[in-house]
Design a protein around this motif. Sequence first.
Motif, PDB file in Angstrom:
ATOM      1  N   THR A 160      -7.358   5.426  19.659  1.00  0.00           N
ATOM      2  CA  THR A 160      -8.453   4.573  19.190  1.00  0.00           C
ATOM      3  C   THR A 160      -9.199   5.224  18.028  1.00  0.00           C
ATOM      4  O   THR A 160      -9.520   4.566  17.028  1.00  0.00           O
ATOM      5  N   VAL A 161      -9.464   6.524  18.133  1.00  0.00           N
ATOM      6  CA  VAL A 161     -10.173   7.232  17.062  1.00  0.00           C
ATOM      7  C   VAL A 161      -9.324   7.268  15.790  1.00  0.00           C
ATOM      8  O   VAL A 161      -9.823   7.015  14.680  1.00  0.00           O
ATOM      9  N   ILE A 162      -8.028   7.576  15.938  1.00  0.00           N
ATOM     10  CA  ILE A 162      -7.145   7.632  14.756  1.00  0.00           C
ATOM     11  C   ILE A 162      -7.086   6.264  14.077  1.00  0.00           C
ATOM     12  O   ILE A 162      -7.140   6.165  12.844  1.00  0.00           O
ATOM     13  N   PHE A 163      -6.998   5.212  14.854  1.00  0.00           N
ATOM     14  CA  PHE A 163      -6.938   3.860  14.290  1.00  0.00           C
ATOM     15  C   PHE A 163      -8.220   3.527  13.532  1.00  0.00           C
ATOM     16  O   PHE A 163      -8.178   2.942  12.443  1.00  0.00           O
ATOM     17  N   PHE A 164      -9.365   3.913  14.065  1.00  0.00           N
ATOM     18  CA  PHE A 164     -10.649   3.606  13.422  1.00  0.00           C
ATOM     19  C   PHE A 164     -10.837   4.429  12.151  1.00  0.00           C
ATOM     20  O   PHE A 164     -11.233   3.893  11.116  1.00  0.00           O
ATOM     21  N   VAL A 165     -10.569   5.731  12.229  1.00  0.00           N
ATOM     22  CA  VAL A 165     -11.005   6.658  11.180  1.00  0.00           C
ATOM     23  C   VAL A 165     -10.030   6.727  10.008  1.00  0.00           C
ATOM     24  O   VAL A 165     -10.445   6.883   8.855  1.00  0.00           O
ATOM     25  N   THR A 166      -8.720   6.592  10.277  1.00  0.00           N
ATOM     26  CA  THR A 166      -7.736   6.766   9.203  1.00  0.00           C
ATOM     27  C   THR A 166      -7.964   5.776   8.064  1.00  0.00           C
ATOM     28  O   THR A 166      -7.943   6.148   6.875  1.00  0.00           O
ATOM     29  N   GLY A 167      -8.158   4.527   8.388  1.00  0.00           N
ATOM     30  CA  GLY A 167      -8.384   3.526   7.342  1.00  0.00           C
ATOM     31  C   GLY A 167      -9.638   3.802   6.536  1.00  0.00           C
ATOM     32  O   GLY A 167      -9.664   3.576   5.317  1.00  0.00           O
ATOM     33  N   PHE A 168     -10.671   4.343   7.178  1.00  0.00           N
ATOM     34  CA  PHE A 168     -11.908   4.645   6.463  1.00  0.00           C
ATOM     35  C   PHE A 168     -11.720   5.828   5.518  1.00  0.00           C
ATOM     36  O   PHE A 168     -12.239   5.817   4.398  1.00  0.00           O
ATOM     37  N   ILE A 169     -10.964   6.848   5.954  1.00  0.00           N
ATOM     38  CA  ILE A 169     -10.761   8.022   5.090  1.00  0.00           C
ATOM     39  C   ILE A 169      -9.986   7.639   3.835  1.00  0.00           C
ATOM     40  O   ILE A 169     -10.219   8.193   2.753  1.00  0.00           O
ATOM     41  N   ARG A 170      -9.077   6.664   3.936  1.00  0.00           N
ATOM     42  CA  ARG A 170      -8.310   6.249   2.762  1.00  0.00           C
ATOM     43  C   ARG A 170      -9.185   5.635   1.683  1.00  0.00           C
ATOM     44  O   ARG A 170      -8.775   5.514   0.524  1.00  0.00           O
ATOM     45  N   THR A 171     -10.393   5.184   2.044  1.00  0.00           N
ATOM     46  CA  THR A 171     -11.307   4.626   1.044  1.00  0.00           C
ATOM     47  C   THR A 171     -12.143   5.704   0.358  1.00  0.00           C
ATOM     48  O   THR A 171     -12.835   5.409  -0.606  1.00  0.00           O
ATOM     49  N   ILE A 172     -12.082   6.967   0.839  1.00  0.00           N
ATOM     50  CA  ILE A 172     -12.825   8.062   0.217  1.00  0.00           C
ATOM     51  C   ILE A 172     -12.006   8.618  -0.946  1.00  0.00           C
ATOM     52  O   ILE A 172     -10.836   8.975  -0.756  1.00  0.00           O
ATOM     53  N   PRO A 173     -12.543   8.695  -2.151  1.00  0.00           N
ATOM     54  CA  PRO A 173     -11.765   9.197  -3.302  1.00  0.00           C
ATOM     55  C   PRO A 173     -11.286  10.632  -3.080  1.00  0.00           C
ATOM     56  O   PRO A 173     -12.097  11.514  -2.772  1.00  0.00           O
ATOM     57  N   PRO A 174      -9.971  10.910  -3.249  1.00  0.00           N
ATOM     58  CA  PRO A 174      -9.465  12.286  -3.094  1.00  0.00           C
ATOM     59  C   PRO A 174     -10.048  13.247  -4.110  1.00  0.00           C
ATOM     60  O   PRO A 174      -9.999  14.467  -3.920  1.00  0.00           O
ATOM     61  N   SER A 175     -10.594  12.709  -5.235  1.00  0.00           N
ATOM     62  CA  SER A 175     -11.157  13.597  -6.268  1.00  0.00           C
ATOM     63  C   SER A 175     -12.319  14.427  -5.731  1.00  0.00           C
ATOM     64  O   SER A 175     -12.573  15.540  -6.215  1.00  0.00           O
ATOM     65  N   LEU A 176     -13.037  13.903  -4.720  1.00  0.00           N
ATOM     66  CA  LEU A 176     -14.132  14.671  -4.124  1.00  0.00           C
ATOM     67  C   LEU A 176     -13.612  15.940  -3.457  1.00  0.00           C
ATOM     68  O   LEU A 176     -14.212  17.016  -3.584  1.00  0.00           O
ATOM     69  N   GLU A 177     -12.476  15.812  -2.767  1.00  0.00           N
ATOM     70  CA  GLU A 177     -11.894  16.992  -2.117  1.00  0.00           C
ATOM     71  C   GLU A 177     -11.322  17.955  -3.158  1.00  0.00           C
ATOM     72  O   GLU A 177     -11.439  19.181  -3.022  1.00  0.00           O
ATOM     73  N   GLU A 178     -10.700  17.387  -4.208  1.00  0.00           N
ATOM     74  CA  GLU A 178     -10.103  18.251  -5.241  1.00  0.00           C
ATOM     75  C   GLU A 178     -11.167  19.076  -5.949  1.00  0.00           C
ATOM     76  O   GLU A 178     -10.932  20.239  -6.304  1.00  0.00           O
ATOM     77  N   SER A 179     -12.334  18.495  -6.158  1.00  0.00           N
ATOM     78  CA  SER A 179     -13.398  19.255  -6.822  1.00  0.00           C
ATOM     79  C   SER A 179     -13.868  20.420  -5.952  1.00  0.00           C
ATOM     80  O   SER A 179     -14.197  21.503  -6.462  1.00  0.00           O
ATOM     81  N   LEU A 212       4.428   9.532  12.213  1.00  0.00           N
ATOM     82  CA  LEU A 212       3.438  10.184  13.081  1.00  0.00           C
ATOM     83  C   LEU A 212       2.202   9.294  13.280  1.00  0.00           C
ATOM     84  O   LEU A 212       1.628   9.249  14.364  1.00  0.00           O
ATOM     85  N   TYR A 213       1.814   8.584  12.205  1.00  0.00           N
ATOM     86  CA  TYR A 213       0.661   7.672  12.331  1.00  0.00           C
ATOM     87  C   TYR A 213       0.979   6.540  13.313  1.00  0.00           C
ATOM     88  O   TYR A 213       0.144   6.195  14.164  1.00  0.00           O
ATOM     89  N   ALA A 214       2.191   5.970  13.191  1.00  0.00           N
ATOM     90  CA  ALA A 214       2.573   4.918  14.129  1.00  0.00           C
ATOM     91  C   ALA A 214       2.623   5.452  15.558  1.00  0.00           C
ATOM     92  O   ALA A 214       2.220   4.764  16.507  1.00  0.00           O
ATOM     93  N   LEU A 215       3.105   6.703  15.698  1.00  0.00           N
ATOM     94  CA  LEU A 215       3.136   7.321  17.026  1.00  0.00           C
ATOM     95  C   LEU A 215       1.725   7.582  17.539  1.00  0.00           C
ATOM     96  O   LEU A 215       1.439   7.411  18.733  1.00  0.00           O
ATOM     97  N   GLY A 216       0.817   7.959  16.625  1.00  0.00           N
ATOM     98  CA  GLY A 216      -0.559   8.281  17.025  1.00  0.00           C
ATOM     99  C   GLY A 216      -1.335   7.075  17.522  1.00  0.00           C
ATOM    100  O   GLY A 216      -2.156   7.189  18.435  1.00  0.00           O
ATOM    101  N   ILE A 217      -1.086   5.902  16.922  1.00  0.00           N
ATOM    102  CA  ILE A 217      -1.824   4.708  17.341  1.00  0.00           C
ATOM    103  C   ILE A 217      -1.052   3.890  18.370  1.00  0.00           C
ATOM    104  O   ILE A 217      -1.507   2.807  18.757  1.00  0.00           O
ATOM    105  N   SER A 218       0.109   4.393  18.807  1.00  0.00           N
ATOM    106  CA  SER A 218       0.900   3.649  19.798  1.00  0.00           C
ATOM    107  C   SER A 218       0.165   3.553  21.136  1.00  0.00           C
ATOM    108  O   SER A 218       0.455   2.657  21.936  1.00  0.00           O
TER     109      SER A 218
END
Length: 296
Positions: A172-191, A128-134
């Motif tokens: 364009t938005v998915i390509f820009f934002v997805t990589g940045f979200i992966r750098t946010i620690p998931p522990s913040l959301e879990e808390s 789906l990610y590859a389809l989204g940035i196609s």
Amino acid sequence: MSSTSFSAQNSEPKKPKASTKPAGPKWHRVGHDLLVIAIMLVLLAVPFWLLIVTAGKTQAEALELNMSLPHKWMLFQNFATVIHDGRMIPAFFGSVIITLPAVLIAILFGSMASWILARRATKPVAFLYALGISGLILPPAVVTVMMLLKMIGLSGTAVGMICVYVGIYLSTVIFFVTGFIRTIPPSLEESMRVDGAKPARIFFSLILPLLSPTIATATILLILYIWNDVFYALFILSGKMDTLPLNLYNVASAGLYLNNWHLIFAYIILMSLPLLIIFALAQRKIISGITGGAVK
């Protein structure tokens, strides 16, 4: 173990001394700086200078495109002419009506999709990610889009144009934002989940504020693309609505600005002013958004 061998095993490896010698001769560095400045002047300053001096000339002077100063500056008179005769006011509001909703919807939906795509590591999500940035490399079929809009009754309308822009620039938005979200620690959301927060609250209270530098950069890019677009607006709107670049194309091709380079250049300056103001106000956010991903 002798004291000599013990001290040898625990001694830290010596760091290489930093070289105190300059990287090269001083004249070499100065020449490099001058070369970079000269290239920047050619690529940036010369087009800007040509644009401004031509917009300030009379029609007779502007027929010969050169970088000489006008004998008498007519810049503001030319601005008044294009605003009145070029029908810039309705075209300006047409651009605003289309650009703002298209950018907001693309940023919001693209950020939501990026959050989901960044937090799932399965093969279907990767597909789906590859389809989204196609959309970054595959241009949309204009004829198919026009036929679809006619079928649902949105051809030639602002709503149809907004939908087309959202579909085009969502990648364009998915390509820009997805990589940045992966750098946010998931522990913040879990808390937050432990505290009982729902996904919508986590996204709008935690994820979206953290994305502000990247979103600012993506917003500027989308505004730049949509504000200056002629190709898709020409086919989709079909003359039923005007935007600034489409209006310039229409008045120029209709003969109103034929050989009136001073009016065309004055129109381009006025059309670009909102972009320059936005860029000046959001400059810090744009730079931090571009460099933020690299630092993290």
